[in-house]
Write a protein that holds these residues in place. Structure first.
Motif, PDB file in Angstrom:
ATOM      1  N   THR A   1     -97.570 -18.295 -18.984  1.00 27.03           N
ATOM      2  CA  THR A   1     -98.296 -16.747 -18.954  1.00 27.03           C
ATOM      3  C   THR A   1     -97.041 -15.951 -19.955  1.00 27.03           C
ATOM      4  O   THR A   1     -95.951 -16.220 -19.952  1.00 27.03           O
ATOM      5  CB  THR A   1     -98.317 -16.597 -17.594  1.00 27.03           C
TER       6      THR A   1
ATOM      7  N   GLN B   1     -97.824 -17.019 -10.357  1.00 23.02           N
ATOM      8  CA  GLN B   1     -98.887 -16.890 -11.302  1.00 23.02           C
ATOM      9  C   GLN B   1     -98.851 -17.809 -12.454  1.00 23.02           C
ATOM     10  O   GLN B   1     -99.853 -18.196 -12.934  1.00 23.02           O
ATOM     11  CB  GLN B   1     -98.519 -15.150 -12.215  1.00 23.02           C
ATOM     12  N   GLN B   2     -97.642 -18.352 -12.844  1.00 19.40           N
ATOM     13  CA  GLN B   2     -97.352 -19.324 -13.740  1.00 19.40           C
ATOM     14  C   GLN B   2     -98.252 -20.703 -13.361  1.00 19.40           C
ATOM     15  O   GLN B   2     -98.916 -21.428 -14.071  1.00 19.40           O
ATOM     16  CB  GLN B   2     -96.290 -19.372 -13.998  1.00 19.40           C
TER      17      GLN B   2
ATOM     18  N   ARG C   1    -100.445 -21.100 -11.043  1.00 15.42           N
ATOM     19  CA  ARG C   1    -101.922 -20.868 -10.719  1.00 15.42           C
ATOM     20  C   ARG C   1    -102.663 -20.978 -12.164  1.00 15.42           C
ATOM     21  O   ARG C   1    -103.472 -21.717 -12.282  1.00 15.42           O
ATOM     22  CB  ARG C   1    -102.232 -19.460 -10.261  1.00 15.42           C
ATOM     23  N   HIS C   2    -101.913 -20.718 -13.304  1.00 17.89           N
ATOM     24  CA  HIS C   2    -102.504 -20.723 -14.614  1.00 17.89           C
ATOM     25  C   HIS C   2    -102.354 -22.258 -14.824  1.00 17.89           C
ATOM     26  O   HIS C   2    -103.478 -22.508 -15.483  1.00 17.89           O
ATOM     27  CB  HIS C   2    -101.472 -20.014 -15.527  1.00 17.89           C
TER      28      HIS C   2
ATOM     29  N   HIS D   1    -105.573 -23.676 -13.583  1.00 19.19           N
ATOM     30  CA  HIS D   1    -106.657 -23.280 -14.271  1.00 19.19           C
ATOM     31  C   HIS D   1    -106.882 -24.181 -15.570  1.00 19.19           C
ATOM     32  O   HIS D   1    -107.837 -24.773 -16.023  1.00 19.19           O
ATOM     33  CB  HIS D   1    -106.545 -21.705 -14.434  1.00 19.19           C
ATOM     34  N   MET D   2    -105.680 -24.302 -16.185  1.00 19.48           N
ATOM     35  CA  MET D   2    -105.593 -24.887 -17.303  1.00 19.48           C
ATOM     36  C   MET D   2    -105.979 -26.561 -17.141  1.00 19.48           C
ATOM     37  O   MET D   2    -106.857 -26.985 -18.105  1.00 19.48           O
ATOM     38  CB  MET D   2    -104.069 -24.985 -18.028  1.00 19.48           C
TER      39      MET D   2
END
Length: 284
Positions: free
Chosen positions: A125, A187-188, A190-191, A194-195
């Motif tokens: 991110t 946040q990272q 969670r990213h 999603h990836m």
């Protein structure tokens, strides 16, 4: 979105084809050069890529000498020569990006990476990437902004209509190290989840509990290409430089290490659960 071209890949393709033609004749670079009235170093530098530009007349002379008269093949090789001279978006970040890496990423059909310390650049991110760059205290704010911007642009390769297959093995250390802050890390992670939902992205976690594994030597990247003329290439970054691995036996070592680490790690489904558990622990 218009497809970007990797000049380095096109130059490798052209160089390999010309070297192959010469080897089929059984002649040395010196013999070919003498026949064409050139210096020997000119032929050898074209084949090794040291000579970055090959003119239309020079390429035609070589193809005529080697007896390659197929119009389609000749046009394809001339296209390689033309595209090999172009610059991608990354040229403006040449002093900041890993040497030549985006050239190969934009043309790769498969990208495999093992990362032992941080989240791979293609899945970072902006806040996480900024924190990584700020860990080097000698960088100015302007340089950090440019580095983050270039890293985000690199990630476009995974957002294409025809993205490469991306296989990432992440050591548990890369997931548990708090980079920036707990909020940035949440946040990272969670990213990453999603990836992992993308059809072309495959994430495997290598937990501490597995102990020693085949990739303990350090992080590396392997890139494969669709065109059979484009041999796979490995990439290893050090604190002061970067190394491209092209020899077949060396690539075999990297691929064996990757396969071994993948076999030791968790499946993508279990890895996703593992990442979610770390997120929950950070949110407590």
């Amino acid at each position: 979105m218009e497809r970007a071209y990797g000049p380095s890949v096109r130059r490798r393709r052209l160089n390999a084809r010309l070297r192959g033609y010469r080897e089929q004749t059984g002649e040395t670079t010196g013999q070919v050069a003498k026949a064409l009235g050139w210096q020997q170093t000119k032929v050898s530098k074209i084949e090794t890529g040291e000579r970055r530009k090959v003119s239309v007349d020079e390429l035609n002379a070589l193809l005529d000498y080697y007896g390659e008269h197929d119009p389609a093949v000749r046009e394809a090789l001339h296209e390689c020569a033309r595209l090999g001279n172009q610059r991608g978006w990354w040229s403006k970040y040449r002093d900041l990006l890993p040497s030549g890496l985006p050239d190969f990423e934009v043309e790769a059909s498969v990208i495999k990476t093992y990362e032992c310390q941080v989240i791979p650049g293609l899945m970072q991110t902006p806040d996480y990437a900024e924190a990584i760059f700020r860990a080097n205290l000698v960088r100015s704010n302007d340089e950090i902004v440019k580095r983050v911007d270039s890293r985000m642009k690199r990630q476009a390769v995974l957002n294409r209509v025809d993205p490469p297959e991306y296989w990432a093995i992440l050591d548990e250390a890369a997931l548990r190290r708090i980079v920036g802050s707990r909020e940035v890390m949440i946040q990272q992670l969670r990213h990453l989840t999603h990836m992992a939902a993308r059809h072309n992205v495959h994430i495997s976690v290598l937990p501490f509990s597995e102990g020693a594994h085949p990739a303990t030597i350090g992080s590396f990247v392997i890139m494969e290409f669709t065109d059979p003329m484009d041999a796979s290439i490995g990439y290893v970054e050090t604190p002061t430089s970067s190394v491209y691995v092209e020899e077949e036996r060396d690539l075999l070592v990297l691929n064996t290490m990757f396969s071994g680490a993948q076999g030791t790690g968790l499946s993508p489904a279990r890895s996703l659960g593992f990442i979610n558990e770390i997120i929950e622990s950070l949110e407590e």
